[in-house]
Design an enzyme around this catalytic site. Structure first.
Site, PDB file in Angstrom:
ATOM      1  N   GLY A  31      -3.349   1.468   2.771  1.00  0.00           N
ATOM      2  CA  GLY A  31      -4.622   1.957   3.282  1.00  0.00           C
ATOM      3  C   GLY A  31      -5.534   2.401   2.162  1.00  0.00           C
ATOM      4  O   GLY A  31      -6.420   3.242   2.387  1.00  0.00           O
ATOM      5  N   SER A  49      -0.028  -2.338  -1.304  1.00  0.00           N
ATOM      6  CA  SER A  49      -1.481  -2.180  -1.276  1.00  0.00           C
ATOM      7  C   SER A  49      -1.857  -0.852  -1.919  1.00  0.00           C
ATOM      8  O   SER A  49      -1.538  -0.606  -3.074  1.00  0.00           O
ATOM      9  CB  SER A  49      -1.985  -2.304   0.167  1.00  0.00           C
ATOM     10  OG  SER A  49      -3.370  -2.494   0.222  1.00  0.00           O
TER      11      SER A  49
END
Length: 522
Positions: A127, A211
């Protein structure tokens, strides 16, 4: 009694330095959810929480960081996973509670008091630095085998975790631009001091994430206060070459002040704004400051700081201390389809559209890049070539740069790439961003919507999760279930390719590295 457990109880009871915790027995392991690791006031560094008497329940996840946009933009979400069909009768998951009081972690373990010390795998959620949660993690697929303890955690995000005040507010919030990362360091200290109570080895801690979780891991590798708190790092599809410069971060804060009706003269009032108003201000600023590419962090991200991050982690080279941590790094072959949920045209590009899109990042190199990808992928459609080129530019290129710089500076480095093609949505996604998640956690059934049917996902989940556990335990992912996996160096660039047939390759990202190197700029 810290570091021990009460084995006589029918319920799992762990004894920590702050008090006793009651967990839950699962089919194959135990889980302790919602453990408070610290407390913090807005924009202030975390501090240790108070001990308690008696037994405290650790049965439900703690709150996630504030992040939900009360006024989302119209149209479908940009994350394409929202388009995956749900099983018949399945309901959308209920939204998780969000609160500024969000410094909680979760622990999965197979035993509390058996005399073993298992490696510890600390998962940092994705995120980027604006969203996500560790509350939805499932560590049971690893912990249930008994070969590692798994930890996930929540920390402050977006404006609550990364508002850099610079010289504003009289230095009262001097560390506000990095408090989200300070939270993670506080969690690692708690883990170091308490994980033995859960069957873990505080001398063998690995931090890993996909990520944004990989970016956070990269930050920690270069952060002096985090030194010694972990020995291995897993950076999955989240290269962290550079973070924000102080002047740029201060300018973002000025913009946030204007958005919520404040000025530099009363900047300290940000600390007293209602949570919803500050969150709305963040979303408004972030909407106007979208990143130009995957590795760009234009707002509300970690900031260069004399104490917490004196230098960029991997730009222009590996920072001092980064090579003290062994690193396993890689990406997926066609990452960027993940982000095309609101861009259906990307999947049906004509040659002209393909050229126009490549020009946005390649500029005067567009023609030579198009020729190179035509030679490398002669049978691919224009849309598929664009997916490959854009994924290479966005992730394969910076991942290779980070691996090169870590290895060149003497770090122990291993590289991988996931090439498994997802059959979801007619097979147009390729090996998209986050495809590895359920494989790393050995929960392939949870990932069937992307991974598809058959035995291949089960085999890959076993191979990848066991390799990551071995790396956490020893700094070397090699095992009898894989071809020999040499250490990565900037000459051979040995890389394990996980696919229907897992194999070793040398310099598999050579096309991106050779043709796009001048475009990296980091």
């Amino acid at each position: 009694m810290a570091g021990q457990a009460l084995a006589q109880s029918s319920e799992p009871i762990a004894v920590t330095s702050h008090g006793r915790l009651r967990g839950q027995r699962l089919a194959n392991c135990m889980v302790f959810r919602g453990i408070r690791y610290a407390v913090a006031e807005r924009f202030q560094p975390p501090r240790a929480s108070e001990p308690w008497s008696g037994i405290r329940d650790a049965l439900a996840p703690g709150a996630s960081a504030p992040q939900t946009n009360a006024n989302p933009p119209p149209g479908p979400p940009y994350v394409i996973l929202a388009q995956l069909p749900r099983p018949a009768g399945a309901k959308a998951p209920a939204p998780l509670p969000e609160n500024e009081d969000c410094l909680f972690l979760n622990v999965w373990t197979s035993a509390l008091n058996d005399g073993r010390k298992r490696p510890v795998m600390v998962w940092l959620h994705g995120g980027f630095f604006y969203g996500g949660t560790g509350s939805t993690t499932d560590g049971s697929g690893i912990a249930g085998r008994g070969d590692a303890v798994v930890v996930s955690l929540n920390h402050r995000l977006n404006a609550f975790g990364y508002t850099h005040f610079g010289d504003l507010a009289g230095g009262e919030f001097a560390e506000a631009g990095n408090v989200g990362m300070l939270d993670i360091v506080a969690a690692l200290r708690w883990i170091r001091d308490n994980i033995a109570a859960f069957g873990g080895d505080p001398e063998r801690i690995m931090v890993f994430g996909t990520s944004g979780g990989g970016m956070k891991t990269s930050f920690l590798m270069a952060s002096p206060p985090a030194r010694g708190l972990f020995k291995r790092a897993g950076v999955q599809s989240g290269p962290g070459l550079r973070f924000m410069e102080r002047d740029a971060a201060a300018a973002v804060t000025e913009r946030l002040l204007r958005e919520v009706g404040l000025t530099s003269a009363n900047a300290a009032d940000l600390a007293k704004l209602p949570m919803a108003r500050l969150l709305a201000g963040y979303h408004s600023v972030a909407k106007a400051m979208k990143p130009s590419r995957f590795i760009d962090l234009p707002c509300f991200a970690p900031v260069i700081d004399p104490k917490w991050l004196p230098h960029h982690p991997f730009s222009p080279k590996a920072a001092a201390g980064a090579t003290d941590v062994a690193m396993l790094i890689g990406c997926n072959a066609q990452e960027m389809s993940f982000f095309w949920g609101n861009d259906p045209e990307a999947f049906t590009l004509t040659d002209a559209g393909y050229r126009d899109r490549v020009r946005t990042f390649a500029g005067r190199r567009t023609d030579r890049l198009l020729r190179s990808y035509a030679r490398a992928y002669p049978n691919a459609t224009a849309a598929r070539r664009y997916l490959q080129a854009f994924s290479d530019y966005s992730l394969a290129l910076p991942v290779t740069a980070q691996a090169d710089r870590h290895a060149h500076a003497g770090g122990t480095t291993y590289a991988y790439r996931l090439d498994l093609q997802s059959p979801a949505l007619g097979g147009k996604l390729g090996a998209l961003h986050t495809l590895e998640s359920s494989l790393l956690f050995n929960t392939p059934e949870a990932g069937r919507a992307l991974l598809g049917p058959g035995d291949t996902p089960v085999r890959l989940a076993r191979q990848m999760s066991e390799a990551w556990v071995r790396f956490a335990a020893t700094g070397d992912p090699n095992g009898t279930d894989l071809p020999h996996w040499p250490r990565y160096d900037a000459k051979s660039r040995a890389t394990m390719l996980f696919d229907r047939e897992t194999r070793l390759a040398y310099d598999p990202n050579a096309l991106a590295r050779r043709k796009m190197a001048p475009l990296l700029g980091a």
